[in-house]
Design a protein around this motif. Structure first.
Motif, PDB file in Angstrom:
ATOM      1  N   MET A   8      -5.374  -6.427  -7.613  1.00 45.99           N
ATOM      2  CA  MET A   8      -5.929  -7.937  -6.862  1.00 45.99           C
ATOM      3  C   MET A   8      -6.021  -7.510  -5.272  1.00 45.99           C
ATOM      4  N   ARG A   9      -5.340  -6.580  -4.699  1.00 47.38           N
ATOM      5  CA  ARG A   9      -5.665  -5.976  -3.375  1.00 47.38           C
ATOM      6  C   ARG A   9      -7.064  -5.849  -3.199  1.00 47.38           C
ATOM      7  N   LEU A  10      -7.945  -5.394  -4.134  1.00 45.61           N
ATOM      8  CA  LEU A  10      -9.243  -5.200  -4.017  1.00 45.61           C
ATOM      9  C   LEU A  10     -10.025  -6.289  -3.407  1.00 45.61           C
ATOM     10  N   LEU A  11      -9.509  -7.658  -3.470  1.00 45.24           N
ATOM     11  CA  LEU A  11      -9.911  -8.752  -3.115  1.00 45.24           C
ATOM     12  C   LEU A  11     -10.019  -8.788  -1.353  1.00 45.24           C
ATOM     13  N   GLY A  12      -9.222  -7.926  -0.922  1.00 44.77           N
ATOM     14  CA  GLY A  12      -9.063  -7.906   0.402  1.00 44.77           C
ATOM     15  C   GLY A  12      -8.288  -9.091   0.916  1.00 44.77           C
ATOM     16  N   ASP A  13      -9.252  -9.875   2.307  1.00 45.88           N
ATOM     17  CA  ASP A  13      -8.995 -10.940   2.867  1.00 45.88           C
ATOM     18  C   ASP A  13      -8.948 -12.179   1.888  1.00 45.88           C
ATOM     19  N   LYS A  14      -9.837 -11.902   0.605  1.00 41.22           N
ATOM     20  CA  LYS A  14     -10.130 -13.258  -0.219  1.00 41.22           C
ATOM     21  C   LYS A  14      -8.586 -13.528  -0.914  1.00 41.22           C
ATOM     22  N   LEU A  15      -7.726 -12.599  -1.030  1.00 36.15           N
ATOM     23  CA  LEU A  15      -6.757 -12.697  -1.961  1.00 36.15           C
ATOM     24  C   LEU A  15      -5.913 -13.761  -1.256  1.00 36.15           C
ATOM     25  N   GLY A  16      -5.768 -15.052  -2.351  1.00 32.18           N
ATOM     26  CA  GLY A  16      -4.855 -15.939  -1.850  1.00 32.18           C
ATOM     27  C   GLY A  16      -3.684 -15.819  -2.475  1.00 32.18           C
ATOM     28  N   ALA A  17      -2.537 -16.995  -2.924  1.00 33.57           N
ATOM     29  CA  ALA A  17      -1.197 -16.755  -3.479  1.00 33.57           C
ATOM     30  C   ALA A  17      -1.674 -16.348  -4.737  1.00 33.57           C
ATOM     31  N   LEU A  29       8.591  -7.378  -5.228  1.00 35.49           N
ATOM     32  CA  LEU A  29       7.322  -8.156  -4.584  1.00 35.49           C
ATOM     33  C   LEU A  29       7.086  -7.597  -3.182  1.00 35.49           C
ATOM     34  N   PRO A  30       5.817  -6.994  -2.804  1.00 31.39           N
ATOM     35  CA  PRO A  30       5.562  -6.502  -1.251  1.00 31.39           C
ATOM     36  C   PRO A  30       5.418  -7.942  -0.539  1.00 31.39           C
ATOM     37  N   ARG A  31       5.977  -7.474   0.488  1.00 32.98           N
ATOM     38  CA  ARG A  31       6.042  -8.764   1.738  1.00 32.98           C
ATOM     39  C   ARG A  31       4.622  -8.917   2.022  1.00 32.98           C
ATOM     40  N   ASP A  32       3.835  -8.128   1.917  1.00 31.37           N
ATOM     41  CA  ASP A  32       2.440  -8.499   2.760  1.00 31.37           C
ATOM     42  C   ASP A  32       1.581  -9.346   1.934  1.00 31.37           C
ATOM     43  N   LEU A  33       1.987  -9.849   0.645  1.00 35.92           N
ATOM     44  CA  LEU A  33       1.351 -10.627  -0.134  1.00 35.92           C
ATOM     45  C   LEU A  33       1.917 -11.925  -0.267  1.00 35.92           C
ATOM     46  N   ARG A  34       1.127 -12.725  -0.485  1.00 40.68           N
ATOM     47  CA  ARG A  34       1.683 -14.101  -0.677  1.00 40.68           C
ATOM     48  C   ARG A  34       1.875 -14.669  -2.501  1.00 40.68           C
ATOM     49  N   PHE A  35       3.011 -15.279  -2.486  1.00 41.41           N
ATOM     50  CA  PHE A  35       3.294 -15.576  -3.898  1.00 41.41           C
ATOM     51  C   PHE A  35       3.757 -17.224  -3.994  1.00 41.41           C
ATOM     52  N   ALA A  36       3.520 -17.930  -5.092  1.00 41.53           N
ATOM     53  CA  ALA A  36       3.747 -19.125  -5.483  1.00 41.53           C
ATOM     54  C   ALA A  36       4.485 -18.906  -6.735  1.00 41.53           C
ATOM     55  N   VAL A  43       9.310  -4.432 -15.269  1.00 42.93           N
ATOM     56  CA  VAL A  43       7.988  -4.670 -15.282  1.00 42.93           C
ATOM     57  C   VAL A  43       7.376  -3.944 -13.791  1.00 42.93           C
ATOM     58  N   ALA A  44       8.307  -3.232 -13.331  1.00 38.21           N
ATOM     59  CA  ALA A  44       7.677  -2.646 -11.844  1.00 38.21           C
ATOM     60  C   ALA A  44       6.451  -2.071 -11.785  1.00 38.21           C
ATOM     61  N   GLU A  45       6.333  -1.236 -12.986  1.00 34.11           N
ATOM     62  CA  GLU A  45       4.859  -0.373 -13.038  1.00 34.11           C
ATOM     63  C   GLU A  45       3.817  -1.445 -13.288  1.00 34.11           C
ATOM     64  N   LEU A  46       3.980  -2.395 -14.034  1.00 33.96           N
ATOM     65  CA  LEU A  46       2.829  -3.442 -14.587  1.00 33.96           C
ATOM     66  C   LEU A  46       2.700  -4.322 -13.338  1.00 33.96           C
ATOM     67  N   THR A  47       3.696  -4.793 -12.735  1.00 35.43           N
ATOM     68  CA  THR A  47       3.399  -5.506 -11.428  1.00 35.43           C
ATOM     69  C   THR A  47       2.807  -4.828 -10.436  1.00 35.43           C
ATOM     70  N   GLU A  48       2.995  -3.413 -10.166  1.00 37.45           N
ATOM     71  CA  GLU A  48       2.194  -2.624  -9.238  1.00 37.45           C
ATOM     72  C   GLU A  48       1.095  -2.489  -9.418  1.00 37.45           C
ATOM     73  N   GLU A  49       0.649  -2.235 -10.783  1.00 32.18           N
ATOM     74  CA  GLU A  49      -0.828  -2.160 -11.332  1.00 32.18           C
ATOM     75  C   GLU A  49      -1.677  -3.357 -11.087  1.00 32.18           C
ATOM     76  N   PHE A  50      -1.146  -4.524 -11.484  1.00 29.11           N
ATOM     77  CA  PHE A  50      -1.700  -5.722 -11.226  1.00 29.11           C
ATOM     78  C   PHE A  50      -1.975  -5.890  -9.839  1.00 29.11           C
ATOM     79  N   LEU A  51      -0.978  -5.940  -8.981  1.00 30.85           N
ATOM     80  CA  LEU A  51      -1.049  -6.077  -7.628  1.00 30.85           C
ATOM     81  C   LEU A  51      -2.013  -5.190  -6.887  1.00 30.85           C
ATOM     82  N   ASP A  52      -2.118  -3.877  -7.159  1.00 33.51           N
ATOM     83  CA  ASP A  52      -2.801  -3.050  -6.639  1.00 33.51           C
ATOM     84  C   ASP A  52      -4.329  -3.409  -6.958  1.00 33.51           C
TER      85      ASP A  52
END
Length: 159
Positions: free
Chosen positions: A97-106, A130-137, A86-95
């Motif tokens: 979600m990054r559009l939220l900028g500082d509003k992106l929570g976990a 998973l990228p280390r600069d994002l938060r995950f739960a 799922v690397a490609e799907l995950t990267e597409e989703f996370l990219d």
């Protein structure tokens, strides 16, 4: 000191018109109205698929600067593929979600109730992607994950 954000899972419910949203308020303005009263939100619709860029931009643009938006990872990744290939799907989703900028929570990685510890190798191979600069739960819903080794694994990946 920790920052706390108060919110709900979802914001657009017909039953909220009257008790929460004023009668006559267009659903188009529900998120902005909600964000004036709460500081955070979990968006569940991302579970059903990666949203369009326009939707993510709108979430970002109608909420205050300090607002946080948490999202569920798509079920295609967690429930259908069960974290495998799922690397490609995950990267597409996370990219997206990054559009939220500082509003992106976990980002919530919620597993199906039948995702058991027997599939730990799937998780072990997925977590380093998973990228280390994002938060995950993580939300495990099977009791086989309730053991110290699970906490050690998650902590090693800052979850």
């Amino acid at each position: 000191m920790a920052d706390w954000y108060l919110g709900t899972m979802g914001f657009s419910y017909k039953q909220w018109v009257g008790p929460f949203y004023p009668d006559g308020l267009s659903p188009r303005f529900h998120l902005a109205y909600y964000a004036e009263r709460f500081s955070g939100l979990e968006i569940d619709s991302t579970f059903y698929g990666t949203p369009a860029e326009t939707a993510v931009h709108r979430w970002r643009d109608v909420t205050p600067l300090e607002f946080k938006i948490c999202l569920k990872m798509p079920r295609q990744i967690t429930h259908e593929a069960r974290l495998v290939d799922v690397a490609e799907l995950t990267e597409e989703f996370l990219d997206r979600m990054r559009l939220l900028g500082d509003k992106l929570g976990a980002i919530l990685i919620q597993f199906p109730p039948n995702f058991t510890r027997a599939e730990v190798s799937n998780l072990i191979h997925f977590l380093p992607q998973l990228p280390r600069d994002l938060r995950f739960a993580v939300e495990f819903r099977h009791p086989s994950w309730n053991r110290p080794e699970t906490a050690v694994l998650l902590e090693a990946h800052n979850l």
